[in-house]
Design a protein around this motif. Structure first.
Motif, PDB file in Angstrom:
ATOM      1  N   PRO A   1       0.816  -1.216   0.000  1.00  0.00           N
ATOM      2  CA  PRO A   1       0.000   0.000   0.000  1.00  0.00           C
ATOM      3  C   PRO A   1       0.856   1.276   0.000  1.00  0.00           C
ATOM      4  CG  PRO A   1      -0.980  -1.597   1.463  1.00  0.00           C
ATOM      5  CD  PRO A   1       0.349  -2.170   1.031  1.00  0.00           C
ATOM      6  N   VAL A   2       1.919   1.297   0.791  1.00  0.00           N
ATOM      7  CA  VAL A   2       2.778   2.488   0.838  1.00  0.00           C
ATOM      8  C   VAL A   2       3.461   2.705  -0.508  1.00  0.00           C
ATOM      9  CG1 VAL A   2       4.855   3.480   1.875  1.00  0.00           C
ATOM     10  CG2 VAL A   2       3.114   2.450   3.339  1.00  0.00           C
ATOM     11  N   ALA A   3       4.033   1.644  -1.100  1.00  0.00           N
ATOM     12  CA  ALA A   3       4.716   1.786  -2.388  1.00  0.00           C
ATOM     13  C   ALA A   3       3.748   2.237  -3.480  1.00  0.00           C
ATOM     14  CB  ALA A   3       5.385   0.472  -2.775  1.00  0.00           C
TER      15      ALA A   3
ATOM     16  N   VAL B   1      -8.409   5.347   0.716  1.00  0.00           N
ATOM     17  CA  VAL B   1      -7.319   6.296   0.963  1.00  0.00           C
ATOM     18  C   VAL B   1      -6.932   6.975  -0.346  1.00  0.00           C
ATOM     19  CG1 VAL B   1      -4.883   6.509   1.618  1.00  0.00           C
ATOM     20  CG2 VAL B   1      -6.434   5.151   3.030  1.00  0.00           C
ATOM     21  N   GLU B   2      -6.806   6.200  -1.407  1.00  0.00           N
ATOM     22  CA  GLU B   2      -6.456   6.776  -2.709  1.00  0.00           C
ATOM     23  C   GLU B   2      -7.490   7.817  -3.138  1.00  0.00           C
ATOM     24  OE1 GLU B   2      -5.628   5.495  -7.345  1.00  0.00           O
ATOM     25  OE2 GLU B   2      -6.200   3.952  -5.907  1.00  0.00           O
ATOM     26  N   LEU B   3      -8.770   7.485  -3.006  1.00  0.00           N
ATOM     27  CA  LEU B   3      -9.818   8.448  -3.372  1.00  0.00           C
ATOM     28  C   LEU B   3      -9.718   9.710  -2.524  1.00  0.00           C
ATOM     29  CD1 LEU B   3     -12.859   6.059  -3.858  1.00  0.00           C
ATOM     30  CD2 LEU B   3     -11.704   7.381  -5.631  1.00  0.00           C
ATOM     31  N   GLY B   4      -9.442   9.546  -1.228  1.00  0.00           N
ATOM     32  CA  GLY B   4      -9.305  10.703  -0.350  1.00  0.00           C
ATOM     33  C   GLY B   4      -8.115  11.568  -0.724  1.00  0.00           C
TER      34      GLY B   4
ATOM     35  N   ALA C   1       3.163  10.716   5.604  1.00  0.00           N
ATOM     36  CA  ALA C   1       1.832  11.225   5.245  1.00  0.00           C
ATOM     37  C   ALA C   1       0.946  10.089   4.728  1.00  0.00           C
ATOM     38  CB  ALA C   1       1.951  12.332   4.200  1.00  0.00           C
ATOM     39  N   ILE C   2       1.529   9.207   3.945  1.00  0.00           N
ATOM     40  CA  ILE C   2       0.760   8.079   3.406  1.00  0.00           C
ATOM     41  C   ILE C   2       0.384   7.106   4.515  1.00  0.00           C
ATOM     42  CG2 ILE C   2       0.995   6.005   1.966  1.00  0.00           C
ATOM     43  CD1 ILE C   2       2.406   7.881  -0.068  1.00  0.00           C
ATOM     44  N   ARG C   3       1.326   6.821   5.406  1.00  0.00           N
ATOM     45  CA  ARG C   3       1.023   5.907   6.504  1.00  0.00           C
ATOM     46  C   ARG C   3      -0.042   6.501   7.432  1.00  0.00           C
ATOM     47  NH1 ARG C   3       5.769   1.806   7.923  1.00  0.00           N
ATOM     48  NH2 ARG C   3       4.000   0.978   9.070  1.00  0.00           N
ATOM     49  N   ASN C   4       0.011   7.825   7.636  1.00  0.00           N
ATOM     50  CA  ASN C   4      -1.024   8.482   8.448  1.00  0.00           C
ATOM     51  C   ASN C   4      -2.401   8.311   7.800  1.00  0.00           C
ATOM     52  OD1 ASN C   4       0.944   9.329  10.245  1.00  0.00           O
ATOM     53  ND2 ASN C   4       0.984  11.433   9.483  1.00  0.00           N
ATOM     54  N   ALA C   5      -2.472   8.494   6.483  1.00  0.00           N
ATOM     55  CA  ALA C   5      -3.745   8.351   5.763  1.00  0.00           C
ATOM     56  C   ALA C   5      -4.256   6.909   5.851  1.00  0.00           C
ATOM     57  CB  ALA C   5      -3.583   8.775   4.307  1.00  0.00           C
ATOM     58  N   LEU C   6      -3.368   5.943   5.673  1.00  0.00           N
ATOM     59  CA  LEU C   6      -3.768   4.537   5.783  1.00  0.00           C
ATOM     60  C   LEU C   6      -4.284   4.229   7.189  1.00  0.00           C
ATOM     61  CD1 LEU C   6      -0.814   2.929   3.793  1.00  0.00           C
ATOM     62  CD2 LEU C   6      -3.219   2.886   3.114  1.00  0.00           C
ATOM     63  N   GLY C   7      -3.626   4.782   8.187  1.00  0.00           N
ATOM     64  CA  GLY C   7      -4.063   4.570   9.567  1.00  0.00           C
ATOM     65  C   GLY C   7      -5.420   5.184   9.852  1.00  0.00           C
ATOM     66  N   ARG C   8      -5.681   6.360   9.260  1.00  0.00           N
ATOM     67  CA  ARG C   8      -6.979   7.014   9.469  1.00  0.00           C
ATOM     68  C   ARG C   8      -8.119   6.158   8.920  1.00  0.00           C
ATOM     69  NH1 ARG C   8      -4.106  11.684   8.288  1.00  0.00           N
ATOM     70  NH2 ARG C   8      -4.745  11.645   6.115  1.00  0.00           N
ATOM     71  N   PHE C   9      -7.837   5.357   7.909  1.00  0.00           N
ATOM     72  CA  PHE C   9      -8.858   4.484   7.344  1.00  0.00           C
ATOM     73  C   PHE C   9      -8.814   3.091   7.947  1.00  0.00           C
ATOM     74  CE2 PHE C   9      -9.573   7.806   4.361  1.00  0.00           C
ATOM     75  CZ  PHE C   9     -10.864   7.623   3.943  1.00  0.00           C
ATOM     76  N   GLY C  10      -8.128   2.955   9.064  1.00  0.00           N
ATOM     77  CA  GLY C  10      -8.178   1.721   9.825  1.00  0.00           C
ATOM     78  C   GLY C  10      -7.288   0.595   9.324  1.00  0.00           C
TER      79      GLY C  10
END
Length: 151
Positions: free
Chosen positions: A43-45, A91-94, A58-67
Motif C-alpha cells: 500500500p505504501v509503495a 485512501v487513494e480516493l481521499g 503522510a501516506i502511513r497516516n492516511a492509511l491509519g486514518r482508514f483503519g
C-alpha cells in the motif's frame, strides 16, 4: 418527465474531480503499476507511486486514518483481504481530493469494520457524494436488463 424543448444536460467543470468506487475497485487496485525490479507492491509503495509529492509518513497516516493497521502498510497488496484492499482504495480516493464521490453499491463484499471506516470517511468528506443502492431486481436479472436508475 422530460420537456421536449429542454432536454436534460449534464455539464462538468474542467476543474471538478470525480472519484468512483464500486465493488470491483479493490480487485482493480494497482493494476498496471510497475515498480523497480524486486520492489514489493505494498500500500505504501503504491500510494507513493501514485502521489509522488507525498512522503511515507503522510501516506502511513492516511492509511491509519482508514483503519489499516501499521503492519499491513508494508504487506504486499496481493496478500491483503478484500476489506483491507478497499481501505487502500478509499485512501487513494481521499488523497485525490475529489469534489464528487460516486459510490456504486459501496458496501457489497465489505466486512462491518470496513463499512464503519467508509461511513466515518464519508462523514469527514468535504465534497458531495452519491451512493447507488442495489437494484431491487438485481438478483433476478442481469445488469444489461435492469431498469434504468432515473425512474
Amino acid at each position: 418527465m422530460q420537456h421536449p424543448l429542454f432536454p436534460p444536460q449534464v455539464r462538468q467543470s474542467r476543474m471538478c474531480k470525480i472519484g468512483f468506487y464500486n465493488q470491483h475497485s479493490a480487485d482493480q487496485l494497482a493494476k498496471g503499476v510497475r515498480l523497480a525490479k524486486g520492489e514489493p507492491l505494498t500500500p505504501v509503495a503504491y500510494l507513493l507511486h501514485t502521489f509522488p509529492d507525498l512522503n511515507v509518513q503522510a501516506i502511513r497516516n492516511a492509511l491509519g486514518r482508514f483503519g489499516l493497521e501499521g503492519h499491513h502498510h508494508l504487506q504486499e497488496i496481493a496478500t491483503l483481504s478484500g476489506g483491507q484492499k478497499s481501505r487502500v482504495v478509499f485512501v487513494e480516493l481521499g488523497l485525490r481530493k475529489t469534489h464528487l464521490l460516486l459510490l456504486d453499491e459501496p458496501t457489497n463484499h465489505l466486512d462491518l469494520e470496513t463499512v464503519d471506516c467508509l461511513v466515518d470517511g464519508l462523514r469527514q468528506f468535504k465534497g458531495a457524494s452519491a451512493a447507488l443502492p442495489p437494484s431491487p431486481c438485481a438478483p433476478l436479472c442481469p445488469p444489461s436488463t435492469r431498469p434504468p436508475l432515473h425512474h
